[in-house]
Each structure stands twice: as structure tokens, then as C-alpha cells.
Design an enzyme around this catalytic site. Structure first.
Site, PDB file in Angstrom:
ATOM      1  N   HIS A  87      27.747  18.269 -11.144  1.00 22.08           N
ATOM      2  CA  HIS A  87      29.022  18.831 -10.690  1.00 22.08           C
ATOM      3  C   HIS A  87      29.181  20.307 -11.025  1.00 22.08           C
ATOM      4  O   HIS A  87      29.649  21.078 -10.212  1.00 22.08           O
ATOM      5  CB  HIS A  87      30.183  18.053 -11.302  1.00 22.08           C
ATOM      6  CG  HIS A  87      30.261  16.666 -10.781  1.00 22.08           C
ATOM      7  ND1 HIS A  87      30.464  16.400  -9.459  1.00 22.08           N
ATOM      8  CD2 HIS A  87      30.142  15.470 -11.401  1.00 22.08           C
ATOM      9  CE1 HIS A  87      30.475  15.094  -9.275  1.00 22.08           C
ATOM     10  NE2 HIS A  87      30.278  14.508 -10.444  1.00 22.08           N
ATOM     11  N   GLU A 104      12.824  29.994  -0.834  1.00 24.02           N
ATOM     12  CA  GLU A 104      12.588  28.621  -1.276  1.00 24.02           C
ATOM     13  C   GLU A 104      13.912  28.014  -1.687  1.00 24.02           C
ATOM     14  O   GLU A 104      14.860  28.748  -1.980  1.00 24.02           O
ATOM     15  CB  GLU A 104      11.616  28.602  -2.469  1.00 24.02           C
ATOM     16  CG  GLU A 104      10.189  28.913  -2.061  1.00 24.02           C
ATOM     17  CD  GLU A 104       9.217  28.918  -3.247  1.00 24.02           C
ATOM     18  OE1 GLU A 104       9.663  28.721  -4.396  1.00 24.02           O
ATOM     19  OE2 GLU A 104       8.031  29.117  -3.000  1.00 24.02           O
TER      20      GLU A 104
END
Lengths: 397, 327
Positions: free
Chosen positions: B285, B244
């Protein structure tokens, strides 16, 4: 739970970490007379605010008012700007980057640090990989002063105040059950003070039960919930038996989905997409939910006026009573008598009765319904759904 | 495997020297199947709860040897014929032959339950509990490493070696989806571990061991570690991975398969086409730096393909692929 910048800064402040002086406004009447230059920052969950022009500087009250008008109610991705954070502009000597998160490969907490903050840190990492350091932390021991020194030295950050600050940040990350704590930039002022000029924080939803967090709930995908989504979530709260509608996402397609089990529902929806069909929604029910819940969830899925098909699908259930949940769905189908095709793929306790009920109803009301059990893979049933939609399109031409 | 440098050929034809990152202890080869077999003796932590009773019934229906249960304050009770103790220590004292603990307690108490099992010297822990805070899982995984123990899960449906034994919730009361054979299955999704076995069984293909590894951000035992265990299992000829999106487990597996020239064919299906239509929910980030662009379905499929893994686009295509590879 992703936090807005002002919420994240509130947590930092409470932990004794310096943040710029500032206040939050929701309309221009709340604007205060500025002392010196200020930065006005739209509060959104989605990033890239600078590039989207959602962060601006101003000097006078008039300028702030003009910018406020521009920014409030502006769209950013799936969001609308409802709040602005107005802060005193810091005098910058250096900008650092600090983040704490979990490394899914090593399964440790990691600290990411750089002396080159303030810019897109991914770009920095690409251009100067050595300027962004990633340090694994042993969660059993936590972070020691020695380790903090080592990390900062490696990152090229020499400010001594950074050592206790890094320890404070790690403690906050752990105490508040965060998944991410990112400060970019962490500003070093002319007077060597350290100020967190931004805060990107994601809290662990699974740990909210032990946190006293007062922030309002939000949608995982970063937009406000639609009426159907809110209604489906309420369905789940009808009782404590199983899950139905806890996750509900409205999509742009035309096939209604009533799926069971997380993995199976995603596999089924993926298969529809592979066969060039578009789901109208994503939702899931499992754990033997009450018929009342399933019925209410069915009503929400079927209330979509654009439906061209309905796909009721799940892996073989261990203990969900198939005849009960299917009877609840059939109750709604009997009332609405949809003309579009309906494909069932279900197996588990009571599936023989469920199949008989579906076939009987189809005959009585002349509905286009097909039943498949576990002799047919989920994805083959999805293919059948897609074929039926295509057949209808051909007939309509 | 040792950690010495190896020479690999990179995509553009340049030889690169890379340090092998995986240091995994050699698994016992004497066992009939991996992780569990007829000699497995199970402790159920949380045996008096609704789910605990259900799991016990499920296991007993497959003749699994459930020897004891734990629930603080309920010592002396009997659930489904199984004696209940107040602590793992007490249970171990009365049944020193316990080999595995199934954790099926509420998420709030999972960390304490796992620590208790580790401190009682249980080396294999199958965590069925869902929604455990990441911090708790990270702590338990680190502690398990220190104790030289293994955690399968959290959010695991269980483990089954068809015809031998099973632990956890997998297979319910009938376990009829499973049959004995040579396909190993590793699945993040509980429901789809049964479904994957089911379509194989219907095609006359049996399974050696099916492991529900769970899909949590932090996996107690990941694909790499499970592939390493399957590698030396004589009963397993082909391995199917149900993956997944999120995390880097699939990409790490691809890297491992490539680096070790993994000797058995691996088939993978990665769900989440649909999820890529939604706005990004990544960790920003910092997540991007840690995961280096990994985590998406596209990235996982690309990595697995480049490692020579047979990636199927639609789930039921697994059957044909397995048939071809078993020929």
C-alpha cells in the site's frame, strides 16, 4: 526480503515498540488456553488476508482449534498457510496508519501517516486525500523531533507518545536497511497506549550482508520454489565465475529459454510473448560463467518434457566467451538430440567458432538449429523462433 | 526552467493550472557533447580490482584520458600505466584537472567511495557498482545534490559519446556497436544500451551520446534530468529511452515531456511484458500511495503515449521509428 508479520513484529519488539501479546503455531497441539478474546492471523507474504478470510477472532480453546483446522494449509495466492499468529485482541480507541519507504521520484525517504488507519489506506487516500499525508525526509539530517511533531499534527494524530514512536520507527527503518515499514493499524488503546497491530516489512536484499538477520530465505515472487528452480540456484553456486541460474522462474509455456544479460533476456522473452509464444522458463547467465555451470543450467532447462522449442539468446557480449558457453550447451544438445527447433542469437568473443560448432552439429545429427549473430536484432531472432514453432504446428495438423 | 505556474489542457478539455515541478539548472552549452567529451579526465576508484582493471583497459581502448586511479593502501602502484593514489584527495592534488570519477568498487564500499569523490570536489560521478544498498544510494544522491554534483548510476554500464570518448564498461574493448550520429540513448539496462546502439549502427544511424543510467530503485540521475541535458545538445535530434518496469522514472519523464512541450522527438521501448505475468512484487500500500498506480509496464506505456512519446512494442522497431523521425 519480505517478512512475515510475526517476523516483522519481532523486529519491532526488539526496537522497544509495543506489539500485542502473542505466539506462533504450526499445528493445533501448540494452542494455548486463551485469556480473553484472541485474533488468529494466517502468516502469508501476500496481503489482503482480511478479505480472504485469513484473519479470525476466537474466545475459547475449542474455537481456536476449529479455526486452526480451517486456516492451516489453506492456499492464498501462490502460498500455503504454514503458520498462524495468535494474539490478544486489543481494546481499540483509534486506529492510525504509519509507513516509511523511499520515494523513487524525489529519491528521499518518506513518511506516510494518517489518523484513519485500520482500513484500506489506498481507499482512504482516494476518498479523503487530505487524510493521508506524505512527508519527504532529508536523509542527511534524519527526522527531528520538530519534524515528527509537524507530521503528526498534519496527519491529525494528537497522541503525544507518537512523537518518540515515530522517531523510533524511522531509526529502525534505517538501522535495519528496510525498503518498507508499514503499520496498519497502529492502535491507540482506551488507556492511550500505542500498539503495532500489524507489520509489513520489506528488507533490502542488497544490505543483508551487514544485517544480522536470521530469517529463512524466501522466493521473491511469493511462492515456494519448484524443484527446477532450486536446482538452478544450486548450479549458480558451483563456482564463483559469472552467474548462471541465480534467477530461474518456471512458467507454463513451451519454449525453453537460455538467455544472457538481464535487459536482453527480458527483451527477448517479451518479444516471444508479442509473437504469441509462451516461455517455459525464465533464466539468465552472464559475466562469463564457467562451462560447467552453463552445461548444468542447460540440463535443467531441457529437462522440461513440454518443450516445443529452445531459444538461446543474448546481447553482444563484452567478455563472455561465446564459444565456451555455446560448446557447453551443444554438449547437452548432442546427448538429448531434441526434435524441436533451436534458435541461437549470440555475438561477442569467439562467436565465429560458436557458429561453426552449431552448424556442424546440426548437420551431423540432423537437428533443426539456426544461428544468428548481431546482424539480426534479438527481437527478430525471437520472431524467427515463433515462426519455426508455428511452422511445426502447421506440419503436425 | 523556473517553477512558475503554467496552463495546460487536460484530457477532457478543461484548462488546469499546474505548478511546474522541475527546477533544473541550465546545462553548459559550450561542450561538444553532453556529460563527457575529449576533454574529460577520468579517475577510476577501485582501479586495482579485476573489474577496475578491465574498465581501465576498455576506456583506454577508446583513447579515454584515464589520468589516475584510487585504491586505499595501494598508493604508488601503477595499473595499465595509470598512477594509483590512496585517496581521491591525493589524486586530485596530483591531477587537479580530473573531471569525472568512475566508481567500480565492491557494493560495501561504494558509499564511502562516492562521499570521498564528492568531498574531493569531483562534480560528475559514474557509478558502475551494482547491488548498492538503497539507503547508501539515497544518502549519496542527497549529498551530491548538496555538492551540486551529478551521479550517473548506480548499476550504470557507463557513458559513450561515439567518436569522442567513453567512460565505464560500455562497449568493451572494441566499441564497434557505436557510431557517431544524432541519436541520444538513455538506457536502464547496460546490455541493451549497446544492443540499441548496435541495431541503429547496423542501419547506418549513429549516436550522439549513450547513457547507461542504471535501473536501481533510486537513480542518481533520472530520465527527466537526462532529457533536460539532451534538450540543449545540438548533436542530438532524437532520443531513445530503454525503460524497464518498477519505479516512476518513465512516468515522470512523460509528465516532464508533456509539461515542457519537449522540443525533440522521444522514442521509448519498455521491457517487462513478461514480468507482468508474475505475481506482484510491489511495495504494497505504501508503494501504491507513493507511486499512484505507476510502475507497471502498462502504466508506463500509457503515460508515455499520452505525452506524445513514440512507444514501440518490439525492440527492433526502434530503427524504423528513428529513420522516420530523422527524415
Amino acid at each position: 526480503m519480505k517478512l512475515y508479520e510475526f517476523e516483522g513484529k519481532q523486529l519491532l519488539k526488539e526496537a522497544g515498540i509495543n506489539v500485542p501479546e502473542g505466539y506462533v503455531i504450526e499445528n493445533s497441539r501448540e494452542i494455548q488456553e486463551p485469556f480473553g478474546e484472541v485474533i488468529i492471523k494466517a502468516q502469508t507474504l501476500e496481503g489482503k488476508r482480511g478479505k480472504a478470510g485469513l484473519i479470525k477472532a476466537a474466545k475459547t480453546k475449542e474455537e481456536i482449534e476449529t479455526i486452526t483446522k480451517q486456516l492451516l494449509n489453506k492456499h492464498h495466492g501462490f502460498e500455503t498457510v504454514k503458520k498462524l499468529l495468535i494474539e490478544t485482541k486489543c481494546k481499540i480507541k483509534n486506529e492510525f496508519y504509519i509507513a516509511i519507504t523511499y520515494d523513487t521520484k524525489t529519491r528521499n525517504p518518506v513518511i506516510i501517516a494518517s489518523s484513519q488507519g485500520g482500513v484500506d489506506i489506498e481507499e482512504t487516500k482516494n476518498i479523503h486525500p487530505s487524510k493521508v499525508i506524505v512527508e519527504q525526509i532529508n536523509i542527511l539530517n534524519g527526522i527531528t523531533e520538530h519534524e515528527a511533531k509537524h507530521i503528526l499534527h498534519k496527519a491529525g494524530i494528537t497522541n503525544l507518545q507518537m512523537i518518540p514512536l515515530l522517531e523510533k520507527l524511522y531509526k529502525l527503518f534505517m538501522d535495519k536497511d528496510m525498503k518498507l515499514l508499514e503499520i496498519n493499524p497502529l492502535i491507540e488503546t482506551e488507556t492511550h497506549d500505542l500498539i503495532a497491530a500489524d507489520a509489513k516489512i520489506i528488507l533490502d536484499d542488497d544490505a543483508l550482508f551487514r544485517q544480522n538477520i536470521q530469517f529463512p530465505p524466501r522466493v521473491g515472487i511469493g511462492r515456494e520454489k519448484t524443484q527446477a528452480e532450486t536446482a538452478a540456484n544450486k548450479v549458480n553456486e558451483l563456482d564463483h565465475r559469472g552467474i548462471a541460474g541465480k534467477t530461474y522462474i518456471e512458467l507454463n509455456g513451451d519454449i525453453g529459454i537460455l538467455a544472457s544479460g538481464g535487459g536482453a533476456s527480458i527483451t527477448a522473452v517479451d518479444a516471444l510473448i508479442s509473437y504469441n509464444q509462451k516461455p517455459a522458463n525464465y533464466t539468465e547467465y552472464s559475466g562469463n560463467p564457467s562451462p560447467e555451470k552453463v552445461e548444468a543450467l542447460t540440463r535443467i532447462v531441457m529437462s522440461n518434457p513440454n518443450l516445443k522449442g529452445l531459444f538461446i539468446v543474448g546481447a553482444k557480449a563484452n567478455f563472455t566467451q561465446i564459444h565456451e558457453t555455446i560448446a557447453a550447451i551443444i554438449k547437452v544438445i548432442k546427448e538429448l538430440k531434441p526434435e524441436y527447433p533451436i534458435v541461437f542469437r549470440r555475438a561477442g568473443p569467439g562467436d565465429t567458432e560458436a557458429k561453426a560448432l552449431v552448424e556442424k552439429t546440426a548437420k551431423e545429427l540432423q537437428l533443426d538449429m539456426e544461428w544468428y549473430g548481431d546482424e539480426t536484432p534479438i527481437t527478430v531472432a525471437a520472431k524467427r523462433m515463433a515462426e519455426k514453432i508455428k511452422e511445426r504446428r502447421r506440419c503436425a495438423c | 526552467m523556473s517553477g512558475g505556474p503554467i496552463l495546460t489542457l487536460s484530457g477532457n478539455g478543461v484548462f488546469i493550472i499546474k505548478k511546474v515541478k522541475y527546477k533544473i539548472k541550465k546545462t553548459e552549452q559550450t561542450k561538444m557533447s553532453i556529460l563527457i567529451d575529449q576533454n574529460t579526465k577520468v579517475l577510476v576508484q577501485g582501479i586495482t580490482g579485476k573489474e577496475g582493471i578491465r574498465a581501465t583497459q576498455f576506456m583506454q581502448s577508446y583513447k579515454t584520458n584515464v589520468v589516475a586511479g584510487v585504491r586505499p593502501g595501494k598508493g604508488g602502484e601503477v595499473v595499465e600505466g595509470v598512477p594509483v593514489y590512496n585517496s581521491c584527495k591525493e589524486a586530485m592534488h596530483a591531477h587537479p584537472d580530473i573531471t569525472l570519477s568512475v566508481i567500480i568498487v565492491p557494493a560495501k564500499g561504494a558509499k564511502d567511495a562516492i562521499i570521498e569523490a564528492l568531498e574531493a570536489n569531483i562534480k560528475l560521478i559514474n557509478v558502475i557498482t551494482e547491488n548498492i544498498p538503497i539507503k547508501d544510494t539515497a544518502y549519496c544522491v542527497a549529498l551530491a545534490k548538496k555538492h551540486n554534483a551529478k551521479i550517473i548510476g548506480p548499476t550504470s554500464i557507463g557513458i559513450i559519446s561515439p567518436g569522442k570518448t567513453k567512460v565505464g564498461m560500455i562497449g568493451g574493448l572494441t566499441s564497434e556497436q557505436f557510431s557517431k550520429g544524432n541519436v541520444g540513448i538513455i538506457s536502464k539496462s547496460g546490455g541493451m544500451s549497446s544492443e540499441t546502439a548496435s541495431i541503429l549502427t547496423k542501419a547506418g544511424i549513429g549516436q550522439s551520446t549513450v547513457v547507461g543510467c542504471g535501473a536501481d530503485v533510486i537513480m542518481g540521475t533520472n530520465y527527466v534530468e537526462l532529457l533536460e541535458i539532451f534538450k540543449s545538445d545540438k548533436e542530438t535530434k532524437v532520443i531513445v529511452i530503454f525503460g524497464e518496469i518498477g519505479g516512476t522514472a518513465e512516468e515522470d519523464a512523460a509528465e516532464y515531456i508533456k509539461q515542457t512541450h519537449y522540443p525533440k522527438p522521444v522514442i521509448a521501448f519498455i521491457s517487462g511484458k513478461f514480468a507482468e505475468m508474475l505475481p506482484s512484487t510491489t511495495l504494497g500500500h505504501a508503494g501504491a500511495i507513493i507511486e499512484e498506480g505507476k510502475g507497471t509496464r502498462t502504466a508506463k506505456v500509457a503515460a508515455l503515449n499520452s505525452a506524445g512519446v513514440h512507444v514501440v512494442e518490439v525492440h527492433h522497431e526502434i530503427v524504423k521509428k528513428v529513420k522516420d523521425l530523422l527524415k
